[in-house]
Scaffold this motif. Structure first.
Motif, PDB file in Angstrom:
ATOM      1  N   ARG A  37       0.836  -1.198   0.000  1.00 30.64           N
ATOM      2  CA  ARG A  37       0.000   0.000   0.000  1.00 30.64           C
ATOM      3  C   ARG A  37       0.878   1.257   0.000  1.00 30.64           C
ATOM      4  O   ARG A  37       0.611   2.215  -0.733  1.00 30.64           O
ATOM      5  CB  ARG A  37      -0.913  -0.032   1.214  1.00 30.64           C
ATOM      6  CG  ARG A  37      -2.041   0.948   1.195  1.00 30.64           C
ATOM      7  CD  ARG A  37      -3.058   0.727   2.328  1.00 30.64           C
ATOM      8  NE  ARG A  37      -2.567  -0.028   3.469  1.00 30.64           N
ATOM      9  CZ  ARG A  37      -1.968   0.502   4.552  1.00 30.64           C
ATOM     10  NH1 ARG A  37      -1.782   1.794   4.631  1.00 30.64           N
ATOM     11  NH2 ARG A  37      -1.567  -0.264   5.545  1.00 30.64           N
ATOM     12  N   GLU A  38       1.934   1.231   0.806  1.00 30.71           N
ATOM     13  CA  GLU A  38       2.845   2.373   0.848  1.00 30.71           C
ATOM     14  C   GLU A  38       3.593   2.535  -0.470  1.00 30.71           C
ATOM     15  O   GLU A  38       3.831   3.656  -0.926  1.00 30.71           O
ATOM     16  CB  GLU A  38       3.835   2.219   2.001  1.00 30.71           C
ATOM     17  CG  GLU A  38       3.191   2.414   3.360  1.00 30.71           C
ATOM     18  CD  GLU A  38       4.153   2.189   4.507  1.00 30.71           C
ATOM     19  OE1 GLU A  38       5.290   1.718   4.274  1.00 30.71           O
ATOM     20  OE2 GLU A  38       3.758   2.474   5.650  1.00 30.71           O
TER      21      GLU A  38
ATOM     22  N   GLU B  80       2.470   1.695  -3.426  1.00 31.93           N
ATOM     23  CA  GLU B  80       1.507   2.267  -4.373  1.00 31.93           C
ATOM     24  C   GLU B  80       1.372   3.774  -4.156  1.00 31.93           C
ATOM     25  O   GLU B  80       1.363   4.554  -5.115  1.00 31.93           O
ATOM     26  CB  GLU B  80       0.148   1.582  -4.212  1.00 31.93           C
ATOM     27  CG  GLU B  80      -0.865   2.007  -5.238  1.00 31.93           C
ATOM     28  CD  GLU B  80      -2.161   1.220  -5.137  1.00 31.93           C
ATOM     29  OE1 GLU B  80      -3.195   1.763  -5.584  1.00 31.93           O
ATOM     30  OE2 GLU B  80      -2.156   0.090  -4.631  1.00 31.93           O
ATOM     31  N   GLU B  81       1.306   4.182  -2.894  1.00 29.37           N
ATOM     32  CA  GLU B  81       1.211   5.605  -2.581  1.00 29.37           C
ATOM     33  C   GLU B  81       2.471   6.346  -3.027  1.00 29.37           C
ATOM     34  O   GLU B  81       2.397   7.435  -3.602  1.00 29.37           O
ATOM     35  CB  GLU B  81       1.010   5.776  -1.071  1.00 29.37           C
ATOM     36  CG  GLU B  81       0.714   7.197  -0.655  1.00 29.37           C
ATOM     37  CD  GLU B  81       0.386   7.304   0.827  1.00 29.37           C
ATOM     38  OE1 GLU B  81       0.524   8.427   1.354  1.00 29.37           O
ATOM     39  OE2 GLU B  81      -0.003   6.303   1.455  1.00 29.37           O
TER      40      GLU B  81
ATOM     41  N   GLN C  72       2.351   6.840  -6.749  1.00 30.57           N
ATOM     42  CA  GLN C  72       1.393   7.875  -7.138  1.00 30.57           C
ATOM     43  C   GLN C  72       1.881   9.276  -6.794  1.00 30.57           C
ATOM     44  O   GLN C  72       1.526  10.236  -7.467  1.00 30.57           O
ATOM     45  CB  GLN C  72       0.037   7.602  -6.489  1.00 30.57           C
ATOM     46  CG  GLN C  72      -0.643   6.390  -7.067  1.00 30.57           C
ATOM     47  CD  GLN C  72      -1.924   5.996  -6.341  1.00 30.57           C
ATOM     48  OE1 GLN C  72      -2.224   6.495  -5.268  1.00 30.57           O
ATOM     49  NE2 GLN C  72      -2.676   5.087  -6.933  1.00 30.57           N
ATOM     50  N   GLU C  73       2.687   9.373  -5.754  1.00 32.00           N
ATOM     51  CA  GLU C  73       3.199  10.687  -5.370  1.00 32.00           C
ATOM     52  C   GLU C  73       4.429  11.103  -6.174  1.00 32.00           C
ATOM     53  O   GLU C  73       4.628  12.285  -6.424  1.00 32.00           O
ATOM     54  CB  GLU C  73       3.509  10.709  -3.868  1.00 32.00           C
ATOM     55  CG  GLU C  73       2.250  10.655  -3.022  1.00 32.00           C
ATOM     56  CD  GLU C  73       2.516  10.621  -1.525  1.00 32.00           C
ATOM     57  OE1 GLU C  73       3.706  10.570  -1.116  1.00 32.00           O
ATOM     58  OE2 GLU C  73       1.535  10.640  -0.763  1.00 32.00           O
TER      59      GLU C  73
END
Length: 95
Positions: free
Chosen positions: A19-20, A22-23, A26-27
Motif C-alpha cells: 500500500r505504501e 503504491e502511494e 502515485q506521489e
C-alpha cells in the motif's frame, strides 16, 4: 549512478508495504509515467513468454525499437530482470 538516484533506490528498497509502495508511486510518478513503466513491464513479460516482437508491437501500438532494448536485456547473461521473471514463473507454477 549519482547520489540522488542511489537515494531514491534506497527508498524504494526500504518500502516493503504494498500500500505504501503504491502511494509512493502515485506521489512520485505522473499517471503517464506509471503507464509507461507498466507498458515496459508488460512487454518484458511478453518477450519472456516468447511472444514475437512484431506481435507485441502491434498489440501495444509501439515501435520495435522499444521492444528491442527489453529483448537484449533478457538475452544478457546474468540479467537480473530475467532472474526476476524466472522467479515469477516459478511462483505461478506453485499456485
Amino acid at each position: 549512478m549519482d547520489p540522488t538516484t542511489r537515494e531514491l533506490i534506497e527508498i524504494f528498497a526500504r518500502t516493503t508495504d504494498h500500500r505504501e509502495m503504491e502511494e509512493l508511486f502515485q506521489e512520485i510518478f505522473t499517471p503517464s509515467e506509471i503507464s509507461t513503466l507498466t507498458l515496459r513491464w508488460q512487454l518484458l513479460k511478453d518477450l519472456y513468454a516468447g511472444k514475437p516482437q512484431r506481435k507485441i508491437a502491434a498489440e501495444h501500438k509501439i515501435s520495435l525499437c522499444k521492444i528491442t532494448r527489453g529483448s537484449k536485456i533478457l538475452k544478457t547473461r546474468g540479467s537480473y530482470l530475467k532472474k526476476v521473471l524466472d522467479g515469477l514463473k516459478a511462483a505461478h507454477k506453485q499456485t
